[in-house]
Enzyme design. Structure first.
Site, PDB file in Angstrom:
ATOM      1  N   HIS A 299       0.964  -1.266  -0.168  1.00 31.99           N
ATOM      2  CA  HIS A 299       0.225  -0.118   0.010  1.00 31.99           C
ATOM      3  C   HIS A 299       0.909   1.207   0.151  1.00 31.99           C
ATOM      4  O   HIS A 299       2.026   1.345   0.582  1.00 31.99           O
ATOM      5  CB  HIS A 299      -0.901   0.031   1.324  1.00 31.99           C
TER       6      HIS A 299
ATOM      7  N   GLU B 161      -4.006   1.615  -7.201  1.00 38.47           N
ATOM      8  CA  GLU B 161      -4.373   2.793  -6.366  1.00 38.47           C
ATOM      9  C   GLU B 161      -3.490   4.038  -6.621  1.00 38.47           C
ATOM     10  O   GLU B 161      -2.451   4.156  -5.855  1.00 38.47           O
ATOM     11  CB  GLU B 161      -3.959   2.272  -5.033  1.00 38.47           C
TER      12      GLU B 161
HETATM   13  P1  PGA Z   1      -9.985   5.802   0.192  1.00 36.75           P
HETATM   14  O1  PGA Z   1      -8.614   4.995   0.251  1.00 36.75           O
HETATM   15  O2  PGA Z   1     -10.961   4.831  -0.257  1.00 36.75           O
HETATM   16  O3  PGA Z   1      -9.994   6.431   1.413  1.00 36.75           O
HETATM   17  O4  PGA Z   1      -9.484   6.831  -0.980  1.00 36.75           O
HETATM   18  C1  PGA Z   1      -8.206   3.858  -0.666  1.00 36.75           C
HETATM   19  C2  PGA Z   1      -6.995   3.087   0.076  1.00 36.75           C
HETATM   20  O5  PGA Z   1      -6.117   3.866   0.713  1.00 36.75           O
HETATM   21  O6  PGA Z   1      -6.952   1.851  -0.179  1.00 36.75           O
END
Ligand code: PGA
Length: 221
Positions: free
Chosen positions: A97, A146
């Site tokens: 992440h 992401e």
């Molecule tokens: P969010 O975060 O849905 O709050 O934008 C996504 C993530 O950090 O995986």
């Protein structure tokens, strides 16, 4: 991987007491029954054992994932939680992440080590990438795209862009592709309707509040 798609992953990050987590499962549980794919919640590892018991005893259609695992297999690494220690408690692990890459300086080498440890322990990695240039370790079956600009900002990427990134990723290797970043009940179907998007990862914006997360489940059902 035998779990059905789409995958709907909730990343609760470093939030919630056990009491709040238990209530979250109670509230989300009933709507999860009708979800056509797989719901995976990733609480702090401290709650995996208790959450696992609650899910089993209430027979909830919710799987568990961890938010990370150690790059070490075992040994003198105070504070680490290894893949084999949680393999009986969860089926998935988020690895790479952007918050771990940024705040804990996790390198591609370290992340590859984590993925290998997950594989040995038969935990399915959900490997996060921030762009289509992010290196992906071998053997990854689930990639979560992401982009940093979309995380926690309320400004998601467009389904069209995610679809084209997924096409590139799938051309490089056979993998499922999830999208994460400001996913909500209002926009979730715009992503899932794309044939190359296999699920979504929802961070704190819409997963912390169990009512908000339930709205996402109901939007997909
Ligand atoms: P969010 O975060 O849905 O709050 O934008 C996504 C993530 O950090 O995986």
């Amino acid at each position: 991987m035998n779990d059905p798609f789409p995958l709907l992953v909730a990343n609760l990050k470093a939030n919630k007491t056990w009491g709040e987590m238990s209530a979250w499962l109670d509230i989300v549980g009933p709507s999860a029954d009708k979800f056509p794919g797989t719901i995976i919640v990733c609480p702090t590892v401290a709650f995996l054992a208790a959450a696992n018991l609650q899910i089993k005893s209430a027979n909830l259609k919710i799987k568990l994932g961890s938010q990370d695992i150690s790059a070490f297999e075992q040994g003198p690494y105070t504070g680490e939680v290894t893949a084999s220690q949680i393999a009986d408690l969860c089926q998935y692990a988020i690895i790479g992440h952007s918050e771990r890459r940024q705040n804990f300086a996790e390198s591609n080498e370290v992340l590859t080590q984590k993925v290998q440890n997950a594989q040995k322990a038969r935990i399915q990695s959900i490997f996060c990438i921030q762009s289509d240039q992010t290196p992906i370790p071998e053997g990854i079956k689930i990639v979560a795209y992401e982009p940093i600009f979309a995380i926690g900002t309320g400004t998601p990427d467009t389904p069209e862009n995610v679809q084209s990134i997924s096409q590139k990723l799938k051309a490089k290797g056979n993998c499922a592709v999830l999208y994460g970043g400001s996913v909500s009940a209002e926009n979730v179907n715009s992503f899932l309707q794309k044939d190359l998007i296999d699920g979504v990862l929802v961070g704190v914006t819409n997963s912390l509040d169990p009512q908000n997360f339930t709205k996402i489940i109901k939007a997909v059902v």
